[in-house]
Design a protein around this motif. Structure first.
Motif, PDB file in Angstrom:
ATOM      1  N   MET A  23       0.808  -1.218   0.000  1.00 43.46           N
ATOM      2  CA  MET A  23       0.000   0.000   0.000  1.00 43.46           C
ATOM      3  C   MET A  23       0.844   1.271   0.000  1.00 43.46           C
ATOM      4  O   MET A  23       0.313   2.371  -0.136  1.00 43.46           O
ATOM      5  CB  MET A  23      -0.920   0.013   1.232  1.00 43.46           C
ATOM      6  CG  MET A  23      -1.961  -1.061   1.216  1.00 43.46           C
ATOM      7  SD  MET A  23      -2.952  -1.118   2.726  1.00 43.46           S
ATOM      8  CE  MET A  23      -3.828   0.422   2.634  1.00 43.46           C
ATOM      9  N   TYR A  56      -6.729  -5.822  -1.258  1.00 42.40           N
ATOM     10  CA  TYR A  56      -7.198  -5.340  -2.554  1.00 42.40           C
ATOM     11  C   TYR A  56      -8.628  -4.828  -2.470  1.00 42.40           C
ATOM     12  O   TYR A  56      -8.967  -3.823  -3.101  1.00 42.40           O
ATOM     13  CB  TYR A  56      -7.063  -6.435  -3.615  1.00 42.40           C
ATOM     14  CG  TYR A  56      -5.629  -6.774  -3.909  1.00 42.40           C
ATOM     15  CD1 TYR A  56      -4.741  -5.810  -4.380  1.00 42.40           C
ATOM     16  CD2 TYR A  56      -5.133  -8.049  -3.683  1.00 42.40           C
ATOM     17  CE1 TYR A  56      -3.412  -6.110  -4.631  1.00 42.40           C
ATOM     18  CE2 TYR A  56      -3.800  -8.358  -3.932  1.00 42.40           C
ATOM     19  CZ  TYR A  56      -2.951  -7.383  -4.409  1.00 42.40           C
ATOM     20  OH  TYR A  56      -1.642  -7.673  -4.655  1.00 42.40           O
ATOM     21  N   LEU A  59      -8.476  -1.344  -0.866  1.00 44.26           N
ATOM     22  CA  LEU A  59      -7.991  -0.351  -1.821  1.00 44.26           C
ATOM     23  C   LEU A  59      -9.048  -0.046  -2.890  1.00 44.26           C
ATOM     24  O   LEU A  59      -9.228   1.110  -3.268  1.00 44.26           O
ATOM     25  CB  LEU A  59      -6.695  -0.840  -2.479  1.00 44.26           C
ATOM     26  CG  LEU A  59      -5.488  -0.901  -1.557  1.00 44.26           C
ATOM     27  CD1 LEU A  59      -4.321  -1.575  -2.267  1.00 44.26           C
ATOM     28  CD2 LEU A  59      -5.111   0.480  -1.063  1.00 44.26           C
ATOM     29  N   ARG A  60      -9.737  -1.071  -3.346  1.00 39.43           N
ATOM     30  CA  ARG A  60     -10.781  -0.894  -4.356  1.00 39.43           C
ATOM     31  C   ARG A  60     -11.916  -0.024  -3.791  1.00 39.43           C
ATOM     32  O   ARG A  60     -12.388   0.892  -4.443  1.00 39.43           O
ATOM     33  CB  ARG A  60     -11.311  -2.256  -4.800  1.00 39.43           C
ATOM     34  CG  ARG A  60     -12.268  -2.247  -5.940  1.00 39.43           C
ATOM     35  CD  ARG A  60     -12.605  -3.650  -6.454  1.00 39.43           C
ATOM     36  NE  ARG A  60     -12.915  -4.607  -5.388  1.00 39.43           N
ATOM     37  CZ  ARG A  60     -12.136  -5.631  -5.039  1.00 39.43           C
ATOM     38  NH1 ARG A  60     -10.998  -5.851  -5.651  1.00 39.43           N
ATOM     39  NH2 ARG A  60     -12.497  -6.456  -4.072  1.00 39.43           N
ATOM     40  N   ASP A  61     -12.321  -0.296  -2.542  1.00 39.42           N
ATOM     41  CA  ASP A  61     -13.408   0.459  -1.922  1.00 39.42           C
ATOM     42  C   ASP A  61     -12.994   1.881  -1.543  1.00 39.42           C
ATOM     43  O   ASP A  61     -13.823   2.780  -1.500  1.00 39.42           O
ATOM     44  CB  ASP A  61     -13.918  -0.279  -0.677  1.00 39.42           C
ATOM     45  CG  ASP A  61     -14.579  -1.605  -1.011  1.00 39.42           C
ATOM     46  OD1 ASP A  61     -14.921  -1.818  -2.196  1.00 39.42           O
ATOM     47  OD2 ASP A  61     -14.730  -2.416  -0.088  1.00 39.42           O
ATOM     48  N   ALA A  62     -11.722   2.075  -1.242  1.00 34.87           N
ATOM     49  CA  ALA A  62     -11.230   3.375  -0.820  1.00 34.87           C
ATOM     50  C   ALA A  62     -10.858   4.269  -2.001  1.00 34.87           C
ATOM     51  O   ALA A  62     -10.603   5.458  -1.823  1.00 34.87           O
ATOM     52  CB  ALA A  62     -10.006   3.213   0.092  1.00 34.87           C
ATOM     53  N   TYR A  63     -10.856   3.712  -3.194  1.00 31.86           N
ATOM     54  CA  TYR A  63     -10.445   4.454  -4.386  1.00 31.86           C
ATOM     55  C   TYR A  63     -11.410   5.607  -4.625  1.00 31.86           C
ATOM     56  O   TYR A  63     -12.627   5.431  -4.657  1.00 31.86           O
ATOM     57  CB  TYR A  63     -10.416   3.527  -5.602  1.00 31.86           C
ATOM     58  CG  TYR A  63      -9.994   4.198  -6.879  1.00 31.86           C
ATOM     59  CD1 TYR A  63      -8.655   4.530  -7.100  1.00 31.86           C
ATOM     60  CD2 TYR A  63     -10.919   4.525  -7.852  1.00 31.86           C
ATOM     61  CE1 TYR A  63      -8.255   5.143  -8.258  1.00 31.86           C
ATOM     62  CE2 TYR A  63     -10.531   5.148  -9.027  1.00 31.86           C
ATOM     63  CZ  TYR A  63      -9.203   5.456  -9.227  1.00 31.86           C
ATOM     64  OH  TYR A  63      -8.804   6.084 -10.369  1.00 31.86           O
ATOM     65  N   VAL A  64     -10.870   6.793  -4.785  1.00 29.64           N
ATOM     66  CA  VAL A  64     -11.671   7.975  -5.053  1.00 29.64           C
ATOM     67  C   VAL A  64     -11.228   8.535  -6.398  1.00 29.64           C
ATOM     68  O   VAL A  64     -10.055   8.821  -6.599  1.00 29.64           O
ATOM     69  CB  VAL A  64     -11.466   9.046  -3.959  1.00 29.64           C
ATOM     70  CG1 VAL A  64     -12.231  10.305  -4.287  1.00 29.64           C
ATOM     71  CG2 VAL A  64     -11.854   8.504  -2.610  1.00 29.64           C
ATOM     72  N   GLN A  65     -12.180   8.669  -7.283  1.00 30.95           N
ATOM     73  CA  GLN A  65     -11.867   9.188  -8.612  1.00 30.95           C
ATOM     74  C   GLN A  65     -11.906  10.712  -8.564  1.00 30.95           C
ATOM     75  O   GLN A  65     -12.828  11.304  -8.020  1.00 30.95           O
ATOM     76  CB  GLN A  65     -12.857   8.670  -9.634  1.00 30.95           C
ATOM     77  CG  GLN A  65     -12.363   8.798 -11.039  1.00 30.95           C
ATOM     78  CD  GLN A  65     -13.153   7.897 -11.984  1.00 30.95           C
ATOM     79  OE1 GLN A  65     -14.247   7.482 -11.675  1.00 30.95           O
ATOM     80  NE2 GLN A  65     -12.567   7.610 -13.106  1.00 30.95           N
ATOM     81  N   THR A  66     -10.883  11.353  -9.132  1.00 30.74           N
ATOM     82  CA  THR A  66     -10.838  12.805  -9.152  1.00 30.74           C
ATOM     83  C   THR A  66     -11.330  13.327 -10.485  1.00 30.74           C
ATOM     84  O   THR A  66     -11.247  12.636 -11.509  1.00 30.74           O
ATOM     85  CB  THR A  66      -9.403  13.317  -8.888  1.00 30.74           C
ATOM     86  OG1 THR A  66      -8.537  12.771  -9.877  1.00 30.74           O
ATOM     87  CG2 THR A  66      -8.935  12.914  -7.500  1.00 30.74           C
TER      88      THR A  66
END
Length: 67
Positions: A23, A56, A59-66
């Motif tokens: 991470m 994984y 990380l997938r759930d925490a991913y924030v798209q800008t």
């Protein structure tokens, strides 16, 4: 299929140091995630092991798209 749905022989566990390296955070950050319940882990003696798939998923759930 979540980590609890696999047989234990199919689950790959990582150490806190391995999770931190994966991470790219400190080991203390991983310990905080484990203690808060955000990252599932099992205790083996005095250390923790984290299912690789859980890392994984976190990380997938925490991913924030800008934008």
């Amino acid at each position: 299929m979540g980590p609890s749905e696999h047989s234990l022989s199919e689950v790959s566990f990582l150490t806190v140091a391995e999770v931190a390296a994966l991470m790219r955070v400190s080991k203390m950050t991983v310990y905080r995630l484990v203690h808060s319940g955000e990252l599932p882990a099992i205790r083996v003696g005095r250390s923790f092991r984290v299912p690789e798939e859980s890392v994984y998923a976190y990380l997938r759930d925490a991913y924030v798209q800008t934008a």
